[in-house]
Each structure stands twice: as C-alpha cells, then as structure tokens.
Design a protein around this motif. Structure first.
Motif, PDB file in Angstrom:
ATOM      1  N   GLN A  40       0.834  -1.204   0.000  1.00  0.00           N
ATOM      2  CA  GLN A  40       0.000   0.000   0.000  1.00  0.00           C
ATOM      3  C   GLN A  40       0.869   1.254   0.000  1.00  0.00           C
ATOM      4  O   GLN A  40       1.984   1.238   0.502  1.00  0.00           O
ATOM      5  N   ASN A  41       0.343   2.296  -0.592  1.00  0.00           N
ATOM      6  CA  ASN A  41       1.001   3.602  -0.613  1.00  0.00           C
ATOM      7  C   ASN A  41       2.355   3.579  -1.327  1.00  0.00           C
ATOM      8  O   ASN A  41       3.190   4.451  -1.093  1.00  0.00           O
ATOM      9  N   ALA A  42       2.572   2.570  -2.172  1.00  0.00           N
ATOM     10  CA  ALA A  42       3.827   2.513  -2.914  1.00  0.00           C
ATOM     11  C   ALA A  42       3.596   3.056  -4.318  1.00  0.00           C
ATOM     12  O   ALA A  42       2.607   2.721  -4.957  1.00  0.00           O
ATOM     13  N   SER A  43       4.528   3.865  -4.779  1.00  0.00           N
ATOM     14  CA  SER A  43       4.438   4.396  -6.147  1.00  0.00           C
ATOM     15  C   SER A  43       4.906   3.381  -7.167  1.00  0.00           C
ATOM     16  O   SER A  43       4.822   3.614  -8.362  1.00  0.00           O
ATOM     17  N   GLY A  44       5.461   2.297  -6.692  1.00  0.00           N
ATOM     18  CA  GLY A  44       5.973   1.281  -7.602  1.00  0.00           C
ATOM     19  C   GLY A  44       6.558   0.147  -6.798  1.00  0.00           C
ATOM     20  O   GLY A  44       6.095  -0.137  -5.699  1.00  0.00           O
TER      21      GLY A  44
ATOM     22  N   PRO B   9      14.049  12.906   2.834  1.00  0.00           N
ATOM     23  CA  PRO B   9      12.698  13.247   2.358  1.00  0.00           C
ATOM     24  C   PRO B   9      12.624  13.481   0.849  1.00  0.00           C
ATOM     25  O   PRO B   9      11.535  13.396   0.280  1.00  0.00           O
ATOM     26  N   ASP B  10      13.754  13.751   0.215  1.00  0.00           N
ATOM     27  CA  ASP B  10      13.714  14.048  -1.220  1.00  0.00           C
ATOM     28  C   ASP B  10      14.099  12.857  -2.085  1.00  0.00           C
ATOM     29  O   ASP B  10      14.162  12.970  -3.306  1.00  0.00           O
ATOM     30  N   ASP B  11      14.369  11.736  -1.456  1.00  0.00           N
ATOM     31  CA  ASP B  11      14.734  10.543  -2.211  1.00  0.00           C
ATOM     32  C   ASP B  11      13.467   9.711  -2.392  1.00  0.00           C
ATOM     33  O   ASP B  11      12.926   9.163  -1.432  1.00  0.00           O
ATOM     34  N   PRO B  12      12.975   9.615  -3.634  1.00  0.00           N
ATOM     35  CA  PRO B  12      11.655   8.979  -3.817  1.00  0.00           C
ATOM     36  C   PRO B  12      11.615   7.512  -3.384  1.00  0.00           C
ATOM     37  O   PRO B  12      10.568   7.033  -2.946  1.00  0.00           O
ATOM     38  N   ILE B  13      12.707   6.796  -3.502  1.00  0.00           N
ATOM     39  CA  ILE B  13      12.681   5.383  -3.090  1.00  0.00           C
ATOM     40  C   ILE B  13      12.759   5.284  -1.564  1.00  0.00           C
ATOM     41  O   ILE B  13      11.979   4.584  -0.929  1.00  0.00           O
ATOM     42  N   ALA B  14      13.688   6.036  -0.979  1.00  0.00           N
ATOM     43  CA  ALA B  14      13.818   6.028   0.485  1.00  0.00           C
ATOM     44  C   ALA B  14      12.516   6.470   1.142  1.00  0.00           C
ATOM     45  O   ALA B  14      12.106   5.937   2.176  1.00  0.00           O
ATOM     46  N   ARG B  15      11.890   7.445   0.528  1.00  0.00           N
ATOM     47  CA  ARG B  15      10.669   8.031   1.066  1.00  0.00           C
ATOM     48  C   ARG B  15       9.588   6.992   1.337  1.00  0.00           C
ATOM     49  O   ARG B  15       8.827   7.092   2.294  1.00  0.00           O
ATOM     50  N   GLU B  16       9.519   5.990   0.489  1.00  0.00           N
ATOM     51  CA  GLU B  16       8.444   4.999   0.611  1.00  0.00           C
ATOM     52  C   GLU B  16       8.908   3.683   1.213  1.00  0.00           C
ATOM     53  O   GLU B  16       8.099   2.782   1.404  1.00  0.00           O
ATOM     54  N   CYS B  17      10.192   3.600   1.495  1.00  0.00           N
ATOM     55  CA  CYS B  17      10.737   2.316   1.954  1.00  0.00           C
ATOM     56  C   CYS B  17      10.234   2.005   3.365  1.00  0.00           C
ATOM     57  O   CYS B  17      10.488   2.751   4.304  1.00  0.00           O
TER      58      CYS B  17
ATOM     59  N   ASN C   4       8.387   2.827 -11.220  1.00  0.00           N
ATOM     60  CA  ASN C   4       7.148   3.488 -10.819  1.00  0.00           C
ATOM     61  C   ASN C   4       5.981   2.886 -11.587  1.00  0.00           C
ATOM     62  O   ASN C   4       6.059   2.726 -12.800  1.00  0.00           O
ATOM     63  N   ILE C   5       4.933   2.577 -10.874  1.00  0.00           N
ATOM     64  CA  ILE C   5       3.737   2.021 -11.520  1.00  0.00           C
ATOM     65  C   ILE C   5       2.523   2.675 -10.854  1.00  0.00           C
ATOM     66  O   ILE C   5       2.293   2.482  -9.661  1.00  0.00           O
ATOM     67  N   ALA C   6       1.789   3.443 -11.633  1.00  0.00           N
ATOM     68  CA  ALA C   6       0.630   4.143 -11.081  1.00  0.00           C
ATOM     69  C   ALA C   6      -0.509   3.151 -10.845  1.00  0.00           C
ATOM     70  O   ALA C   6      -0.489   2.020 -11.332  1.00  0.00           O
ATOM     71  N   LEU C   7      -1.503   3.597 -10.087  1.00  0.00           N
ATOM     72  CA  LEU C   7      -2.616   2.715  -9.731  1.00  0.00           C
ATOM     73  C   LEU C   7      -3.417   2.240 -10.941  1.00  0.00           C
ATOM     74  O   LEU C   7      -4.088   1.218 -10.886  1.00  0.00           O
TER      75      LEU C   7
END
Lengths: 685, 685
Positions: free
Chosen positions: A611-615, B585-593, A647-650
């Motif tokens: 959940q809440n993952a962009s990819g 906060p600006d690293d898109p992968i770290a942000r969601e990890c 990245n994979i959108a919903l």
C-alpha cells in the motif's frame, strides 16, 4: 485393487494444439475456439529434446480408486521405493533429506511460498476463511511434490501431512493416513519436465469457454434481479468491460440448490435472456448440501434413492449448512454423480451456461449430534464460576462445531455395498462434485461450453473444471499469496483459476482493489468478489472509476494472448505461470524471487503489492522491455538485467517482455464477444 | 475542567544527557548508569537551529484530565481550529485534505504501514490476538497524527476513529466520540521536529534498568521453578547470553495477582535469589483483574474500600478473566493507584525487580450478564433447525462474549463521587495501571531500578513504563509489522518496546525465530515469547543452537550503543528508530521504503523478512558500509548508493553504517552485568 475407470483414454498420447497460422505469441488472434484446429501428436514433445523421463508406480494394499491417474503403469513393490519409509499405526511414512539450498515445489493450493520448505502442510480439504500464513490446509488436496529430479505424486484420497523441513530443517517427512495407496515417482532433469510428465499422467486440464476470460463481478449477494441490473448498468456507464455477474446463495429459494427465489427473480428465464442480450453471463452458485425439506424434489429423490452420506448406523447423516439440515450427496458414486449432474439442467434449461460449486470440502456448520453436545455443555455451565479452562471449554464447544473431525468421522459413503468412513476419502468429495457437473456438461453440451469451477478440489478434478482460491481476505498480503499459488496449482493441473480480486472477507480499499486487479489481469479467472457486510467493491463504485477502466481494459487487450496460453498449457501439459527459478535456475536472485512470475514464454509479471507505494523493486534476470499498460496507452522502456525500482501508477499494469519475444494486444471491447481477431499492436523487444 | 495534576514538572525544560567523555556513537562504553552524569539544559536544543515551533491548544467542553500533557498551554477557542470541523450526535469530527503524495505518520502501535494512509484506525485499547492487517485497533491509544507541518494530538481517553484516506482517498476524517477534549497542534518544518516538540509536551520517556537490554526468554508458561532452571541451564549450556526469564500467569496461585503458587515454586524468595546469583532476573506477570475470592486479601481490601469498577447500579461490576470472576481496580483514581502500586511490594520484597502488566485494556472474557444471555440463547436453540442466521446468531453469542461493548458500557468509574461510564475513559485504563506501578517503583526504589512494561497503553504511560506489542503470531509478516511499529511508537513516546520475537501464537519455525531475533537485536526489549500449546521456541531447543548464539551475541556486543541511543532519545525527546523518509525526504525510493529503518544517527537496519531467502534487496539512500555480524565475527563491504541484493545467512545480523559514522561493539558476555566498559572494535565507515 478396484478396477480403474478412467475418464479419458489419453495415456501415452499427447495433444498439441496449433492454430491455423502460427504459434501463440505471434498471431494469437485466431485463437477463439471456432477458429482453432487441433492436431494429435502421439508422443513427440518439443521441449523434451532427449527423453529421460521415467514414471514408476509403487502400490501398497488396496488403493481406493480415485480416477486421478489416466495411464496404466505396472506397479512395483514398495520394497523398491527409493526413500526411507515405514508403516506405523496405520499410517505410511516416508522421508528424505534435502540439499542445503534445495527448493521444494508443489502442493498446489496452499499458503506460504512457492518454495514449500519450512512448514507442515496438510492435504485435507478445508473451509478456511482466515488464510493466514500458518494455516496448514486450504480447500484442496494437490498431492504433488517436486524434490530434486523427482516428482512425487501420492494418489490417496485421505489426509496426508507434509512436514517439509519444519520439524527437522533438512528433512521432509510425509505421513499418509493409511496404508492403501499409490505413489508415482517421476524422474526428469528439470522441474518443468517433471510437471509435463506428471500432467500427462493425470490428463488434460479443463478449458473454459472463451468468454470466461472476460472480467467478472461477484458479491455475496446480489439479492434481486434489479441489483444485478444495477451492477451491469454501473459497469456499462463507467465503460468498464464486463462479461459475467455472479449469483451467490441468496438467489435460491431458502438455499435450495437448483431453485430460484421467484420473488427476487420473478421470471428468471427471461432475466437470463435479458442479461445475455447485454452480453453478460449469469453464473449461479451450487452448494454441496441439499436442503432437507419435505416436498423439495431434489432432496426427496436423493433420500429415496439413498444417495446421501450415511452415519455409522446407515441412516442419513444429518449436518447443517446455509439452509440448516441438509443431505450430502455421495458424489463418489457414479450413479449419484449422474443424478446430481442432471440437476444442473434445472438451470441450463433456463439459459445458464456457467456455475461455481461451493462448500464442497464439504463444509459442515454443525451436526445434529455436535449441536446437542454444545447445548448440553452450555446447560452444565449455568451458575458456575468459569475460569480459564471452564470458559474456553465452553466457548470451544461452539467455535468447534464447524467442520468438526468427529462429524466427519460420523459420515459414511456407501461404496460397493460397504460403508466407508468419510475421512478415508475426504479429499475426493469436492472433486467428485466437480466431476458430476463436468461430466454432465460435456455429455450434454460438448467441451468448452459451460464455465465450471469449484472451491474444493483434488488433482483429477482439473479435467472437469477450474478452481478459485476460496475465501481470501482484503489483505495486501493476499496479492502475493495469489501470485505464489498460481505456478503451484498449474503444476498440479489447474489452469483456469484465480483469487477473489480485492479480497473476499473484510473491507477492501480502492488502491488494494486496483493493485489486486493488476495481478488479476493475468489470471484466467478474473473475478472481483466480496462478502456480505463488507464495503462494496464493484469497480464503478470507487472514486475515479476510469482508473479501473484502464486496468480492466488492459485485460481485454490481452485476452486472446492469455486464452492462447491456457489452451497451449492444457494441450501441452505446460504451465501458464512459472517461478523464475524454473527459467533461470542458475541465477541466485531469480532462483529465490517469489514476488514475480514468468508468464508464457514471452514475459514476466511483477505486480505492486504494498500500500502507498508508487511502484516496486523488480529483478530482471536478463535485459527486458518494461511496458506499462493503461487503457489503450502503452509506454516502453528497455531495462538492463538487474535490480530496478519502477514506478507504476494505480491505473497501470506492468509487463516485462523478453528479448526476441512479443505479446500481442488487441483492440479492447466491452464484452469478449466483441473482441475482434486482429492484433492491434505488440509488446515487443 | 478538572485540575491538572502532572507528574513531572518538566515543562519548557529539557534534559540533555552526556556521558563523561563523549557523545553516543563514539565512546558509549561508559554509558552504564553508574557511569553517567547528567546536565540540565534549559531550553536549547541542538537539532532545532532556527526555532519555528508553535504549539496551540484547542479545548472544547470539560476535558477529562488524563495527565498526558505536562505543559500548561493557554487554550484557544475551537473557532480558531484550522481544520474543517463539526459536532454531530455527541461526537467531534474534523477533516483535512491530503496532498497526492503526502505521507501521514503517527498512531503508534497499530497494524499496517508507517505511512498510515489508506485505512481506518480506531483508538480503542483492544485485546487482539489475531493481528491481521485489517484490524483497526490493537492494545494502545497513541493519538498523534503528523500531517504535513502539523502534529495533531488529541488528548481524549475515549474512542477515536481515524479515517485516513479510507472512505475518501484524499481526505482524513477524525471522529472523536465525545465533545469534551483537548487538541494540540504542533507546527514545525519537519516531522522529526514535530515529534521532538510533541515529546516535550508529554514528558520524558521511561528508561529501564541497563540489564533490561539483555536477552529475555518467556513462555506461557514455565510452570515450576524446575522448568525455569532448565531454561537457564539450556541457555548456559548452549552459551547463549540471557538476562531474564519470565513468569506467565501460572506462577500465581489460581491466577491471583501478587501470590505465588507455593507448590510449583516452594521457596520463591530463595528461588529469586538463586536465579539472581546466576545473573538472571525473574519477571512475573501482573494482570488487571483481581480474583474474587473470600479470604484473598487483595480482593477483600479492594472490595471493602470500594476500589473496583462498578456497574450502573453502583455495585461491583462482575467480569471474568483467567481466574473466573474478578474485580477490576479503578486505576483512574489516585488512591486506587497508590493502593495497587503498593501490592507489588509482595513481590519486590522477595527480590523481584521487573514486571509486565497484562490484560489491562482491560480484557474481559465474559460478564455474568453476558454469559447468562448466551446460555439463554443456547437453551432457546434446542430442537430447532438452525439455518445460516439462526446458527451464526447462536455462535456469535459465545464468540462475542469477550470484550463485549455492552459489558464495557456496564462498567463504571467512581470519580469525584460520580459514576463515569467506562467507554468514556476506556483508553486510560491500562495506562493508569502502568502508572500505578511506575509511581510506586520510582517512589520506593528511585528511577531506572525496576523493569516495567505493559500490554495496554495510552500516551502518558510512556513516562512510567515501556510496552510490548502484544499477542502477535509466528508469522513472517509480523517481522515487518514490528519493524513498522518501532518508529511509530517512538513518535508517541514509547522507547522501551519490542515484539514477541519468534511470534507468540501458533508454531514458529527455526528460521523465523532466527530472522525475528535478527531484528530484535536492535529493539530495546529483546524477548522471545510463545504461547501455551505451541512449539517450544527457546533458542537452545533448535538444531544448531550456535546460530542463535551468534545472533544473540551480536546483541550483547551492541548493548552499550543501544542503551545509549535509548537514553539519548529519552533525554532529547528523540527517536531511536526513524523511517527513511525522515532522513531522506527528497529521495523517492527512500521516502516509501518501509522494510528498513534508520537507527540512531549512525546506521540503517534491514532485516530479512521472507522465508527461504538467502538475503534480501536493500536500498541504500547513500553510500554505506555493509556489515554482517555473527557472534564475534564481522565482515565489511562498502556499497554504493542504490539497490543491492545482499546475502545474509541465518546466523548473521546486517547493519549499514553511514559515511563518517561509527558504531561501537563491545566484548560480549553471558550477562549484561558482565559486559565491560570498553569498545572492542567499531563498525566504521
């Protein structure tokens, strides 16, 4: 040993299908049934360059005839069985050591990994609505295990325990709850070759009608014809393709099989026609238990002919399910199968051309005897100060009513004039219900005309129908559970299959439904289903339904390809879905990857499952073209072998295509019937 | 509004600890309590270079005094509350829109992600032994949410529903089940700054004794002194370090708090001494409910003084837990807390110096009234043909007995001479039990002398004790559940915390225990615990216990470092564990990890969480040194920023150290008391 009475005499023969002009993946748009010609190929098989296969059969005692295996193989004595084994307290136990990094495959519909190591599984068809990773049994008994160069298939209809490195880390120990059994050993160099050989042994897998690849919507329940109309309208208005709507138990009159509640569905025949004119198939549910009710012809006929399971005294066993007391047809008897199969005519005569068989483990809410015991327990508890032990004893008396071993022990089959205790043949019950329906459908309508799938199954029923993975939950974890089951059930013969997308039990969320659908795009059965009392999860009910349209549209663009894959897998005894380890056995990362699958010979799939993952992170075992499909839009990017975050959108569906391969996409339509035969573009690398 | 009676007058004051020679991460070997000196620092804080913080308080009605907040802030009118809000049917509802990719943090001990979006949570302390991802409430009420530059803390002891993008994807809607409440808004530029400010508001977190960082073994139950001896011997023989053994409910005489079963533990005082001489602390459990039994002094005293919860009629509420009928002490009253706290002396007098408080949501198996209803229901069911509705109605009458809302509604607190319905203050119950014990311990023994943690909690009790994450299961999924909770509970004040390693409910496997322990190496509470009827999971009972020794030994090498981190986080209102998004906060992968965490300022942790995996994929947001620790062995590899697949054996603990940082390792020992003060080597980059 009882006489073998196989369905299809396919032994040593192999059917290779070919389309009129080309192989799958090139021009699959001619794959719709009417356009396909078959050629029988006796023996040769492209994938097994050098034939090295050997199937040995080991027989003990007097095995019960399950009709699972369709080839006659001369049995060898158990003395020559190559694994350590013994009989002990009426069980047969065998064991083997596993190599340190060995992967053990098999067991079909179960929880946990594709690699089955590190747990104890139980072949015991179970009504299990809480599919956590610690469950030992789900609805199926798929008794194939692949260990090194051996496929081990146990042809036995009772309980089997598979301790696969659970008690001892490096040892598998299998306990068969009886000493009358057949074990088949299949020796091949690679797991896929073992699978093909095994599948040759058990016969060709069920192929559904082409339209069964359309998107399907289910709910426990759409209570009235008007509710069904609203669902169809909802999908049509949102321009989301749809081919089937399901009727769960409430379409029946008081849960009586083969009846229709005429108040809720006043003119059912006409209603079936009406929906069919809209291009929608109505798929009613059929349960195993037949309501005990005077004047209800199915029940009265079954009782009079003595077709229901007995208790030890020889009178009808009384268990209860949805309608309260029911008789359980003894599907193991050919005459009962024939009788029950014909009952489907009540509905096919009204135009119905698809069914799902449920509650056929069989699920038993309670027995008359069990309920009486619990009520007595309650009475005795009155006025007492119940501590820990007293309280849980009382509570368990009620929570333990359903699917109680004592009740199963009380159930009996009357076979060849002898009462056989149900636990000895338990796993064959649901499979035989599927067979009852499937044999009737094939005889009456021919092959591939009627959609049929079941909750319970035992390998063998794969010839008669598909399966769904039962009552899962709206858990993110169940996306991966579904993914991991796909190759495992393929191994065991089940090709037409899928999970309840979005999750059956508990509330789902919009993003979970979308991500689950993006995996379901690839499963032959693509059905959204949810339980009574949970949030409605029809696609059109969510915010921005165009995202759902985008995902389901991708399915329709892929249907000819997917249908072709299933046909080929059925005809060639292959798998639609394979673990990466089958294709890249020497790649240490691919070998253990259980969040991605190989699909056909062309591609790899890797759904987003958090959940809440962009990819997600994806591992490419070789250079691949990464496609994102969304509605009719396609983007392409070449990615080198290795780890990538993508990245994979919903509203996007990811597909990874191998070099030199191409996957055709057709023009989408709102119904499978409106799909044309032309490849519009290719996902190509 | 009732008078505020805060525990510690810490407002606007901040305690910065410093060791005698250096900061944590450099020379943490002098961190043992006796070697540490403190300096009070009034106001200044290194991390908030430019002060931008603002805390606003909004008050409605007459809030119940929870004593959670320790600073006086002048309330503003709700009219100035910046979010859309309304009162409706006795509830207060407010809502806000979320940015498309916004991460919402908070809520402490809950299921699902660090990012709380996409689900509805419920602050309602619950006895929840089936912690699937769809649960809305666990044992805690941690009412902090972080949305953008706002921390939102609701100081309210009743139920709160947090719909965080569940009903509407981009909207959070919070429903407080009452209109007497305080809401604090904390405005800061970054989430960590919000956390620090919030923590300043609620007071310094509990610091346990140093030895509480040792490895701990629990089981429901070790039934006799001899069993405990066997456990200690088992660990000693296998050379696996150990500091504590737990006593679950069966050490008591018929589940009576503050008693000891003298048959099973004949001379308990001597036994405590005996184990202490071996360097082992015995940690008994204390439950909330007090057994109703004539002649049992705790019960009789509580009853005579009127200290138990009442029903609406003003007589003692009768609920049942382990011992059957109990009285529930009204911990919300200071005199009851004082009375109950003093009861611990029964055990501290015998040499006990640690406790875990359990069943304090409170869990209620049944009430006298509820049980009577269920039994009546059973009686009425006799002789009926129960269909779907009838059967589930009956079954639910029994399965619904425990923790029933009707029973909670029947419970009342007597506060200021007035009966207050329990649901209005439910979440304060367990927290107040912790406070009862914590206040007694501090008064009697001073700070940091007694180990105390609780199952139920509400922010505020973080000052008096730690928490464990309750009755989890032996699920691989619960490794990540634990990992995700760690930063969330840190935000809300709980530093001394951890999950039942290996999993409490159901059978664990050797590899699961090892992988779970490899995360537990870093959690302040490192306890292996398992339930009655499940496979024994003491480390020494598995094959090759040396693998367990390797993992637990790593813990002991890290203890001074970890203890220092906790102290610092307590003194500086910081977090031991942070989401990667806080730091990158600006690293898109770290942000969601959400499968890795930052630990202290030095490192990142990334446990293996899948069965049969040789390692895992890890994302490095910057170049890091990758260390594998196993026993006293250390390997080091420099890895560049990016995705990597790293192999990690079952006996290895991975740690990733940032450039310019170092983590000290000490020489291991079998007991924390034998750890010396010298850094033996550094994990350094």
């Amino acid at each position: 040993m009882a006489e073998r009475n196989h369905g299809l005499p396919l032994s040593r023969r192999r059917i290779i299908w070919e389309e009129t002009n080309g192989s799958v993946g090139e021009k699959p748009f001619l794959l719709r049934p009417k356009l396909i010609q078959f050629r029988l190929d006796t023996g040769a098989r492209e994938s097994a360059g050098k034939r090295n296969a050997m199937i040995r059969r080991f027989a003990m005692g007097t095995p019960f005839t399950t009709d699972t295996v369709i080839r006659e193989i001369e049995p060898e004595s158990m003395e020559r069985f190559p694994f350590e084994h013994r009989t002990e307290d009426g069980t047969f136990v065998f064991s083997f050591r596993m190599e340190k990094d060995e992967i053990v495959y098999g067991l079909g519909e179960t929880v946990r990994g594709i690699n089955k190591r590190g747990w104890t599984y139980r072949s015991w068809c179970s009504d299990e609505p809480n599919q956590t990773e610690t469950k030992q049994a789900l609805y199926a008994a798929h008794n194939l295990l692949i260990h090194g160069k051996h496929g081990i298939f146990i042809d036995f209809p009772g309980e089997i325990r598979w301790d696969i490195g659970d008690t001892r880390v490096d040892e598998t120990s299998v306990t068969v709850s009886g000493t009358d059994l057949d074990i088949y050993l299949i020796q091949e160099d690679a797991p896929l070759a073992i699978v093909r050989e095994f599948r040759g042994l058990i016969g060709q897998s069920y192929i559904p009608p082409f339209w069964a690849f359309g998107f399907q919507q289910c709910r426990w329940s759409y209570f009235t014809a008007e509710e069904v109309r609203q669902v169809i309208r909802g999908y049509d208005d949102a321009k989301i393709p749809l081919d089937c709507v399901y009727l769960d138990i409430d379409y029946m009159e008081r849960y009586k099989n083969f009846t229709v509640d005429r108040k809720a569905f006043p003119d059912f025949e006409r209603f079936v026609r009406e929906t069919k004119e809209k291009g929608i198939h109505l798929i009613p549910i059929i349960d195993a238990g037949v309501k005990k009710e005077e004047g209800y012809s199915v029940y009265e006929e079954g009782r009079e002919r003595g077709y229901f399971l007995k208790n030890a005294e020889g009178t009808d066993f009384e268990g209860a399910v949805w309608p309260g007391a029911v008789g359980f047809p003894d599907f193991l008897r050919p005459e009962v199968r024939e009788w029950f199969g014909k009952q489907y005519r009540h509905l096919t005569d009204m135009g119905v051309d698809g069914f799902w068989n449920d509650m056929n483990e069989p699920a038993v809410f309670y027995s008359a005897k069990g309920l009486k015991n619990a009520l007595d327990e309650a009475e005795e508890s009155r006025g007492k100060n119940l501590d820990l032990n007293g309280f849980f004893h009382l509570k368990n008396a009620f929570t333990g009513l359903a699917n109680n071993p004592a009740d199963y022990g009380d159930m009996h089959h009357l076979i060849g004039g002898k009462l056989i205790s149900h636990p000895k043949v338990h796993n064959l019950y649901g499979a035989s219900m599927t067979r009852a329906a499937g044999e009737f459908f094939e005889k009456e309508f021919g092959k591939e005309k009627i959609l049929l799938f079941s909750r319970s199954s035992m390998t063998g029923s794969h010839r008669y129908g598909g399966i769904w993975f039962g009552d899962n939950n709206s858990w993110w974890a169940h996306i991966l559970q579904c993914l991991k089951m796909l190759p495992s059930v393929n191994m065991c013969g089940y090709l037409y299959c899928g999970a309840d997308l979005g999750g059956f039990g508990e509330n789902s969320t919009r993003d979970l439904v979308l991500r689950f659908l993006a995996l379901g795009v690839f499963t032959p059965l693509m059905r959204n289903h949810s339980a009574l009392g949970t949030r409605s999860q029809e696609c059109f009910r969510f915010e921005n339904p165009e995202d759902f349209r985008d995902v389901v549209t991708v399915r329709y663009r892929l249907i000819p390809y997917l249908y072709g894959l299933l046909r080929r897998a059925s005809e060639e005894n292959g798998m639609m879905f394979r673990p990466l380890s089958f294709d890249y056995p020497d790649d240490p990362i691919a070998r253990e990857c259980e969040t991605q699958l190989m699909l056909g010979d062309e591609c790899m799939i890797a759904p987003v499952y958090e959940q809440n993952a962009s990819g997600r992170t994806v591992y490419l075992p070789e250079d691949m073209a990464f496609f994102k499909l969304s509605g009719e839009r396609v983007t392409k990017e070449i990615l080198p072998k290795g780890l990538h975050y993508v990245n994979i959108a919903l509203n996007e569906v990811p597909v990874f295509v191998k070099r030199g391969k191409r996957v055709p996409l057709c023009r989408p339509a709102m119904r499978t019937a409106d799909l044309d035969g032309k490849p519009e573009e290719y996902l190509e690398f």
